[in-house]
Design a protein around this motif. Sequence first.
Motif, PDB file in Angstrom:
ATOM      1  N   UNK A 347       0.338  -1.581  -0.020  1.00 18.09           N
ATOM      2  CA  UNK A 347      -0.191  -0.114   0.011  1.00 18.09           C
ATOM      3  C   UNK A 347       0.941   1.720  -0.439  1.00 18.09           C
ATOM      4  N   UNK A 348       1.782   0.880   0.566  1.00 17.95           N
ATOM      5  CA  UNK A 348       3.411   1.792   0.219  1.00 17.95           C
ATOM      6  C   UNK A 348       4.160   2.436  -0.447  1.00 17.95           C
ATOM      7  N   UNK A 349       3.584   1.308  -2.000  1.00 22.12           N
ATOM      8  CA  UNK A 349       4.276   1.925  -3.690  1.00 22.12           C
ATOM      9  C   UNK A 349       3.635   2.279  -4.633  1.00 22.12           C
ATOM     10  N   UNK A 350       3.965   3.443  -5.030  1.00 21.57           N
ATOM     11  CA  UNK A 350       3.507   4.522  -5.729  1.00 21.57           C
ATOM     12  C   UNK A 350       4.194   3.483  -7.419  1.00 21.57           C
ATOM     13  N   UNK A 351       2.762   3.430  -8.350  1.00 23.83           N
ATOM     14  CA  UNK A 351       3.086   3.230  -9.586  1.00 23.83           C
ATOM     15  C   UNK A 351       3.559   1.840  -9.645  1.00 23.83           C
ATOM     16  N   UNK A 352       3.137   0.571  -9.303  1.00 22.76           N
ATOM     17  CA  UNK A 352       3.545  -0.371  -8.390  1.00 22.76           C
ATOM     18  C   UNK A 352       3.563  -0.944  -9.613  1.00 22.76           C
ATOM     19  N   UNK A 353       2.878  -1.096 -10.961  1.00 20.66           N
ATOM     20  CA  UNK A 353       2.767  -1.487 -11.802  1.00 20.66           C
ATOM     21  C   UNK A 353       3.692  -0.921 -12.798  1.00 20.66           C
ATOM     22  N   UNK A 354       4.363   0.136 -13.022  1.00 18.12           N
ATOM     23  CA  UNK A 354       4.810   1.053 -13.584  1.00 18.12           C
ATOM     24  C   UNK A 354       6.435   0.526 -13.854  1.00 18.12           C
ATOM     25  N   UNK A 356       9.041   2.841 -12.996  1.00 19.43           N
ATOM     26  CA  UNK A 356       9.399   3.465 -12.168  1.00 19.43           C
ATOM     27  C   UNK A 356       8.711   3.679 -11.407  1.00 19.43           C
ATOM     28  N   UNK A 357       8.389   2.384  -9.996  1.00 20.00           N
ATOM     29  CA  UNK A 357       7.243   2.278  -8.913  1.00 20.00           C
ATOM     30  C   UNK A 357       8.869   3.504  -7.999  1.00 20.00           C
ATOM     31  N   UNK A 358       7.505   4.012  -7.300  1.00 15.93           N
ATOM     32  CA  UNK A 358       8.888   4.645  -6.028  1.00 15.93           C
ATOM     33  C   UNK A 358       7.897   5.166  -4.725  1.00 15.93           C
ATOM     34  N   UNK A 359       8.348   5.561  -3.761  1.00 16.06           N
ATOM     35  CA  UNK A 359       7.946   5.700  -2.657  1.00 16.06           C
ATOM     36  C   UNK A 359       7.632   7.260  -2.293  1.00 16.06           C
ATOM     37  N   UNK A 360       7.167   7.573  -1.387  1.00 21.03           N
ATOM     38  CA  UNK A 360       7.197   8.307  -0.196  1.00 21.03           C
ATOM     39  C   UNK A 360       7.416   8.661   0.567  1.00 21.03           C
ATOM     40  N   UNK A 361       9.360   8.861   0.665  1.00 20.34           N
ATOM     41  CA  UNK A 361       9.614   8.916   1.903  1.00 20.34           C
ATOM     42  C   UNK A 361       9.632   9.800   2.885  1.00 20.34           C
ATOM     43  N   UNK A 362       9.873   9.376   4.384  1.00 19.34           N
ATOM     44  CA  UNK A 362      10.268  10.816   5.509  1.00 19.34           C
ATOM     45  C   UNK A 362      11.405  10.828   5.361  1.00 19.34           C
ATOM     46  N   UNK A 363      12.241  12.090   5.333  1.00 19.75           N
ATOM     47  CA  UNK A 363      13.554  12.128   4.972  1.00 19.75           C
ATOM     48  C   UNK A 363      13.935  13.740   5.739  1.00 19.75           C
ATOM     49  N   UNK A 364      14.567  13.423   7.306  1.00 20.29           N
ATOM     50  CA  UNK A 364      14.448  14.883   8.167  1.00 20.29           C
ATOM     51  C   UNK A 364      13.406  15.672   7.613  1.00 20.29           C
ATOM     52  N   UNK A 365      12.262  15.368   8.552  1.00 19.03           N
ATOM     53  CA  UNK A 365      11.276  16.141   8.521  1.00 19.03           C
ATOM     54  C   UNK A 365       9.917  15.833   7.431  1.00 19.03           C
ATOM     55  N   UNK A 366      10.864  15.697   6.049  1.00 17.85           N
ATOM     56  CA  UNK A 366       9.937  15.860   4.835  1.00 17.85           C
ATOM     57  C   UNK A 366       9.718  14.796   3.977  1.00 17.85           C
ATOM     58  N   UNK A 367       8.665  14.958   3.663  1.00 17.77           N
ATOM     59  CA  UNK A 367       7.753  13.270   2.411  1.00 17.77           C
ATOM     60  C   UNK A 367       8.832  13.896   1.577  1.00 17.77           C
ATOM     61  N   UNK A 368       9.934  13.189   0.817  1.00 19.03           N
ATOM     62  CA  UNK A 368      11.120  13.025  -0.325  1.00 19.03           C
ATOM     63  C   UNK A 368      10.231  11.891  -0.764  1.00 19.03           C
TER      64      UNK A 368
END
Length: 418
Positions: A347-354, A356-368
């Motif tokens: 449920x955290x994977x975006x574009x799972x069937x594309x 180039x899948x990607x995640x929105x990871x919390x890093x240094x207080x930002x969503x990257x």
Amino acid sequence: MAGSSRWKDWLHGARKHAAWLLAAVLVLAVAALAAPRMLRGPKVAVLQVVQRDFVQTVVASGRVETPHRADVGVQVTGTVVAVPVAQGQTVPAGALLIELESTEARAAVSQAELAVKQAAARVRQVREVDAPNAEQAVRQAQANHEVAERTLKRNRELIAREFIGQAALDDSERAASVAQSILRTAQQQLASARPGGSNAVSADAALAQARAAAEAARARLRYTRVLAPAAGTLIARNVERGDVVQPGKPLMVLSPSGAAQLVVQIDEKNLKLLAVGQDALASADAYADQRFAAKLAYINPGIDAQRGSVEVKLDVPQPPDYLRQDMTVSVDIEVARRPAAVLVPTEAVRGIDSPAPWLLKVEDGHARRQPVKLGLRSRGWCEVLSGASAGDAVLPATGPAALQVAEGARVRAIVPQR
């Protein structure tokens, strides 16, 4: 009075300024409380990347089926006199399933057995009577032939001396010829009566034919009793006492016990993951809490175009006692295994069937945004081959959190307690 009026005006103005001052203080207090939140972003529940052993499975449902079903019928036409079993009953191998009226068949067996006795008596007669009589006849004919030859020789000597006439010589020659003919006939009869001779062979053949006829009669008698070819459960019964039945029509269906298979339909997109020999765990819907082992044994080479699925069969080496023909089952086929795999919730994977899948990871207080490379997928988890590590916090791709947080926004990660 003038002084009193000025006092009232001053008091009114002071009250008005105090109200404004209080409002300003409240605004400043609210701003002071909200500022850290605005600076650090909203609190959002996140998901975590974990590391553990991972098994990829393909899940499917199907039914129980024996590798073969035995259609039970009769081999001779007859009237049913007994059906001692019921549908659903478990029977051992050799159990009586159907019995036909057998009076005529029994009489045929008795007649055939008498014919066997007659043929056997004829064989004994050839060996014990005809052969000895033929031997005696040969000896007698041999003696007579020898006497006739000596008489002929003597008469030839006498006629040379003119002691007898030509008529006596002719009689002795005829007698010698007849004796020789009788000897040859006796020898032929002896040869015929001995083992390998025509009479002996004929008698042996008649005995073999009678025995074959008797065996055929006994077989027809056995056909009046239909026995279970193997231990199993009767899953269908279409015959009753008094029915007149004929060969070629299945009257019962027997599901042999012991061997069992699971027949399931797999989505064709998972076909590349399947291989004969893969292990699986299965459970019957009626006994969902009890799982048993199975092994992938067959993959249908064809695809069901309407359902977009492929049929596979799994052997059950040790089927549980409760397993029944045509039961509905659920199967988890193990198609891959990874030790210490890095896993992220699907449920955290975006574009799972594309590509180039990607995640929105919390890093240094930002969503990257974090591109990832995925591997195995199963049961709500994806294997991460690169782009994430165990312990990373990632935002769900769906739900309220996904809507309120944009890429690059500040966010305060809240890890749910498990």
